[in-house]
Design a protein around this motif. Structure first.
Motif, PDB file in Angstrom:
ATOM      1  N   SER A 197     -33.682   9.093  -3.180  1.00 29.22           N
ATOM      2  CA  SER A 197     -34.696   8.389  -2.634  1.00 29.22           C
ATOM      3  C   SER A 197     -35.509   7.844  -3.846  1.00 29.22           C
ATOM      4  CB  SER A 197     -35.746   9.083  -1.772  1.00 29.22           C
ATOM      5  OG  SER A 197     -36.533  10.010  -2.565  1.00 29.22           O
ATOM      6  N   GLU A 198     -35.426   8.497  -4.926  1.00 31.02           N
ATOM      7  CA  GLU A 198     -36.194   7.885  -6.138  1.00 31.02           C
ATOM      8  C   GLU A 198     -35.256   6.535  -6.805  1.00 31.02           C
ATOM      9  OE1 GLU A 198     -39.122   8.201  -7.856  1.00 31.02           O
ATOM     10  OE2 GLU A 198     -39.550   9.407  -5.953  1.00 31.02           O
ATOM     11  N   LEU A 199     -33.781   6.854  -6.726  1.00 30.12           N
ATOM     12  CA  LEU A 199     -32.987   5.755  -7.007  1.00 30.12           C
ATOM     13  C   LEU A 199     -33.099   4.579  -6.165  1.00 30.12           C
ATOM     14  CD1 LEU A 199     -30.813   5.552  -9.487  1.00 30.12           C
ATOM     15  CD2 LEU A 199     -29.311   6.105  -7.679  1.00 30.12           C
ATOM     16  N   VAL A 200     -33.194   4.918  -4.780  1.00 27.45           N
ATOM     17  CA  VAL A 200     -33.002   3.932  -3.933  1.00 27.45           C
ATOM     18  C   VAL A 200     -34.262   2.954  -4.222  1.00 27.45           C
ATOM     19  CG1 VAL A 200     -33.522   3.476  -1.414  1.00 27.45           C
ATOM     20  CG2 VAL A 200     -31.922   5.074  -2.207  1.00 27.45           C
ATOM     21  N   LYS A 201     -35.535   3.727  -4.213  1.00 25.47           N
ATOM     22  CA  LYS A 201     -36.921   2.944  -4.545  1.00 25.47           C
ATOM     23  C   LYS A 201     -36.800   2.322  -5.917  1.00 25.47           C
ATOM     24  CE  LYS A 201     -41.715   3.889  -5.584  1.00 25.47           C
ATOM     25  NZ  LYS A 201     -42.739   4.936  -6.013  1.00 25.47           N
ATOM     26  N   LYS A 202     -36.031   2.810  -6.982  1.00 23.35           N
ATOM     27  CA  LYS A 202     -36.095   2.345  -8.029  1.00 23.35           C
ATOM     28  C   LYS A 202     -35.577   0.836  -8.270  1.00 23.35           C
ATOM     29  CE  LYS A 202     -34.122   2.993 -13.016  1.00 23.35           C
ATOM     30  NZ  LYS A 202     -33.604   4.031 -13.579  1.00 23.35           N
TER      31      LYS A 202
ATOM     32  N   VAL B  91     -20.079  -4.594  -4.251  1.00 23.16           N
ATOM     33  CA  VAL B  91     -21.517  -4.419  -4.812  1.00 23.16           C
ATOM     34  C   VAL B  91     -21.939  -5.916  -5.308  1.00 23.16           C
ATOM     35  CG1 VAL B  91     -22.748  -3.427  -6.673  1.00 23.16           C
ATOM     36  CG2 VAL B  91     -20.874  -1.992  -5.568  1.00 23.16           C
ATOM     37  N   PHE B  92     -22.877  -6.337  -4.809  1.00 18.33           N
ATOM     38  CA  PHE B  92     -23.479  -7.490  -5.253  1.00 18.33           C
ATOM     39  C   PHE B  92     -24.573  -7.403  -6.449  1.00 18.33           C
ATOM     40  CE2 PHE B  92     -21.508  -8.680  -1.024  1.00 18.33           C
ATOM     41  CZ  PHE B  92     -21.171  -9.927  -1.418  1.00 18.33           C
ATOM     42  N   ALA B  93     -24.413  -7.870  -7.430  1.00 17.27           N
ATOM     43  CA  ALA B  93     -25.401  -7.489  -8.640  1.00 17.27           C
ATOM     44  C   ALA B  93     -25.797  -9.159  -8.974  1.00 17.27           C
ATOM     45  CB  ALA B  93     -24.679  -6.989  -9.964  1.00 17.27           C
ATOM     46  N   HIS B  94     -27.366  -9.233  -8.841  1.00 14.80           N
ATOM     47  CA  HIS B  94     -27.870 -10.531  -9.085  1.00 14.80           C
ATOM     48  C   HIS B  94     -28.082 -10.776 -10.669  1.00 14.80           C
ATOM     49  CE1 HIS B  94     -31.880  -9.036 -10.230  1.00 14.80           C
ATOM     50  NE2 HIS B  94     -31.717  -8.117  -9.391  1.00 14.80           N
ATOM     51  N   GLY B  95     -28.457 -11.916 -10.987  1.00 12.85           N
ATOM     52  CA  GLY B  95     -28.680 -12.447 -12.428  1.00 12.85           C
ATOM     53  C   GLY B  95     -30.478 -12.230 -12.896  1.00 12.85           C
ATOM     54  N   PHE B  96     -30.552 -12.751 -14.107  1.00 11.70           N
ATOM     55  CA  PHE B  96     -31.935 -13.003 -14.228  1.00 11.70           C
ATOM     56  C   PHE B  96     -33.032 -13.942 -13.387  1.00 11.70           C
ATOM     57  CE2 PHE B  96     -35.247 -15.282 -17.235  1.00 11.70           C
ATOM     58  CZ  PHE B  96     -36.081 -14.315 -17.116  1.00 11.70           C
TER      59      PHE B  96
ATOM     60  N   ASP C 267     -16.067  -6.805   7.069  1.00  7.00           N
ATOM     61  CA  ASP C 267     -14.890  -6.051   6.708  1.00  7.00           C
ATOM     62  C   ASP C 267     -15.161  -5.084   5.637  1.00  7.00           C
ATOM     63  OD1 ASP C 267     -13.012  -7.426   8.347  1.00  7.00           O
ATOM     64  OD2 ASP C 267     -13.083  -9.204   7.103  1.00  7.00           O
ATOM     65  N   TYR C 268     -16.148  -5.147   5.112  1.00  2.13           N
ATOM     66  CA  TYR C 268     -16.600  -4.327   3.887  1.00  2.13           C
ATOM     67  C   TYR C 268     -17.963  -3.911   3.918  1.00  2.13           C
ATOM     68  CZ  TYR C 268     -12.927  -7.142   1.622  1.00  2.13           C
ATOM     69  OH  TYR C 268     -11.737  -7.522   1.074  1.00  2.13           O
ATOM     70  N   LYS C 269     -18.139  -2.345   3.562  1.00  2.96           N
ATOM     71  CA  LYS C 269     -19.540  -1.991   3.282  1.00  2.96           C
ATOM     72  C   LYS C 269     -20.143  -2.895   1.924  1.00  2.96           C
ATOM     73  CE  LYS C 269     -20.153   2.382   3.175  1.00  2.96           C
ATOM     74  NZ  LYS C 269     -19.835   3.768   2.783  1.00  2.96           N
ATOM     75  N   LEU C 270     -21.278  -3.001   2.377  1.00  5.88           N
ATOM     76  CA  LEU C 270     -22.054  -3.833   1.094  1.00  5.88           C
ATOM     77  C   LEU C 270     -23.140  -3.182   0.259  1.00  5.88           C
ATOM     78  CD1 LEU C 270     -22.131  -7.386   3.228  1.00  5.88           C
ATOM     79  CD2 LEU C 270     -20.222  -6.621   1.719  1.00  5.88           C
ATOM     80  N   LEU C 271     -23.212  -3.209  -0.995  1.00  5.98           N
ATOM     81  CA  LEU C 271     -24.241  -2.510  -1.663  1.00  5.98           C
ATOM     82  C   LEU C 271     -25.067  -3.439  -2.429  1.00  5.98           C
ATOM     83  CD1 LEU C 271     -23.904   0.952  -3.374  1.00  5.98           C
ATOM     84  CD2 LEU C 271     -25.074  -1.054  -4.367  1.00  5.98           C
TER      85      LEU C 271
ATOM     86  N   ALA D 254     -25.340   4.816 -12.497  1.00  8.62           N
ATOM     87  CA  ALA D 254     -26.182   5.756 -11.771  1.00  8.62           C
ATOM     88  C   ALA D 254     -25.924   5.487 -10.197  1.00  8.62           C
ATOM     89  CB  ALA D 254     -27.397   6.052 -12.117  1.00  8.62           C
ATOM     90  N   ILE D 255     -26.032   4.253  -9.922  1.00 13.68           N
ATOM     91  CA  ILE D 255     -25.947   3.775  -8.413  1.00 13.68           C
ATOM     92  C   ILE D 255     -24.445   4.177  -7.960  1.00 13.68           C
ATOM     93  CG2 ILE D 255     -25.851   1.830  -6.862  1.00 13.68           C
ATOM     94  CD1 ILE D 255     -27.959   0.589  -8.824  1.00 13.68           C
ATOM     95  N   ALA D 256     -23.306   3.865  -8.742  1.00 11.61           N
ATOM     96  CA  ALA D 256     -21.985   4.186  -8.547  1.00 11.61           C
ATOM     97  C   ALA D 256     -21.715   5.497  -8.242  1.00 11.61           C
ATOM     98  CB  ALA D 256     -21.257   3.585  -9.529  1.00 11.61           C
ATOM     99  N   ASN D 257     -22.316   6.437  -9.184  1.00  9.64           N
ATOM    100  CA  ASN D 257     -22.139   7.929  -8.979  1.00  9.64           C
ATOM    101  C   ASN D 257     -22.680   8.311  -7.666  1.00  9.64           C
ATOM    102  OD1 ASN D 257     -20.799   8.583 -11.241  1.00  9.64           O
ATOM    103  ND2 ASN D 257     -22.508   8.250 -12.696  1.00  9.64           N
ATOM    104  N   GLU D 258     -24.044   7.850  -7.335  1.00  9.82           N
ATOM    105  CA  GLU D 258     -24.784   8.125  -6.182  1.00  9.82           C
ATOM    106  C   GLU D 258     -23.954   8.003  -4.976  1.00  9.82           C
ATOM    107  OE1 GLU D 258     -27.721   9.765  -3.879  1.00  9.82           O
ATOM    108  OE2 GLU D 258     -27.408  10.098  -5.888  1.00  9.82           O
ATOM    109  N   PHE D 259     -23.334   6.720  -4.850  1.00  7.88           N
ATOM    110  CA  PHE D 259     -23.088   6.378  -3.728  1.00  7.88           C
ATOM    111  C   PHE D 259     -21.041   6.675  -3.648  1.00  7.88           C
ATOM    112  CE2 PHE D 259     -26.725   4.309  -3.507  1.00  7.88           C
ATOM    113  CZ  PHE D 259     -27.238   4.471  -2.187  1.00  7.88           C
TER     114      PHE D 259
END
Length: 269
Positions: A5-10, A26-31, A48-52, A84-89
């Protein structure tokens, strides 16, 4: 699975789409943006995909208490956050779609732990924003120093000007105004600290270490990433594919989502 839950909140982590799908995107945003930047694109992959989706520390709805200008003085810290996210999921061979600085963050993460990712899509990515001998990055140190000073002295005026210029598409001012909202929501001192880290980063010496299928998506008239940078990335990332979409500005996934969706689907499917 039990989620940290700490990682999810972070990172305000969100799991969407087809949660039973075999593969994750996985979708990763920019500045200056957050995970909502993907709203127009993610729908095309939800069946068709799980989205993170997640927010980088210092932006969006991430936990601001987690930000430290000392800790987050390098892109490697952001890469460790992604891992850390990749490991958690328990991500394995996930696809990652990363905009702007998150492209190089994802590259660093995949070099360190390649098993997490398979295909990688970088939109408007740059290994170095500063001009150098024999290299066009798009900015001089003087231009950056001037920008930092404006951010320091009149942040919201800077937000207004930068958001419109970076988004482009002058015929659709609402797009720049939307970017101004997420950019203006960042605490000015954090925005300045993060901007310095991004605009003065240099990961050119790591490009040849990546061994993945990589699609480079670039738009026209991108004030942050000139065409020379796109070509430099293509030349220095072995086996990469470079596609110029029919879009302008630094945010084609927002201004021309269908173009970006088509390019991604052609690459991953």
């Amino acid at each position: 699975m039990f989620m940290n839950s700490e990682l999810v909140k972070k990172h305000k982590i969100s799991i969407e789409g087809n949660k039973n799908a075999a593969q994750t995107i996985v979708f990763a945003h920019g500045f200056g943006t957050d995970q909502t930047a993907w709203d127009k694109v993610k729908k095309a992959f939800a069946a068709d995909y799980k989205l993170l989706l997640y927010d980088n520390v210092g932006g969006g709805s991430s936990d601001m208490a987690a930000f430290s200008p000392i800790k987050y003085s390098t892109l490697y810290t952001y890469a460790d956050d992604l891992l850390a996210i990749a490991n958690e999921f328990e991500l394995k061979n996930a696809i990652i779609v990363a905009h702007s600085v998150s492209g190089m963050i994802a590259l660093l993460a995949a070099i360190k732990a390649p098993h997490h990712f398979s295909k990688m899509i970088f939109i408007g990515a740059s290994p170095r924003y500063l001009n150098d001998s024999g290299y066009i990055g798009g900015f001089t140190q003087e231009a950056l120093d001037s920008m930092y000073e404006t951010m320091r002295t009149n942040y919201y005026a800077w937000v207004s000007g930068f958001s419109a210029a970076a988004m482009g598409n002058a015929d659709k001012p609402e797009l720049g105004q939307g970017f101004a909202v997420t950019l203006g929501a960042i605490r000015p001192d954090i925005a300045l600290s993060v901007a310095k880290v991004i605009f003065e980063s240099d990961v050119r010496n790591r490009l040849k270490e990546i061994n993945k299928e990589i699609l480079l998506i670039h738009a026209h008239n991108d004030i942050a990433v000139p065409v020379e940078v796109a070509e430099y990335l293509h030349e220095n990332i072995s086996g990469s594919k470079l596609v110029f979409v029919d879009a302008e500005g630094h945010f084609p996934h927002i201004s021309a989502p269908q173009e970006v969706i088509s390019a991604i689907k052609d690459f991953i499917e």
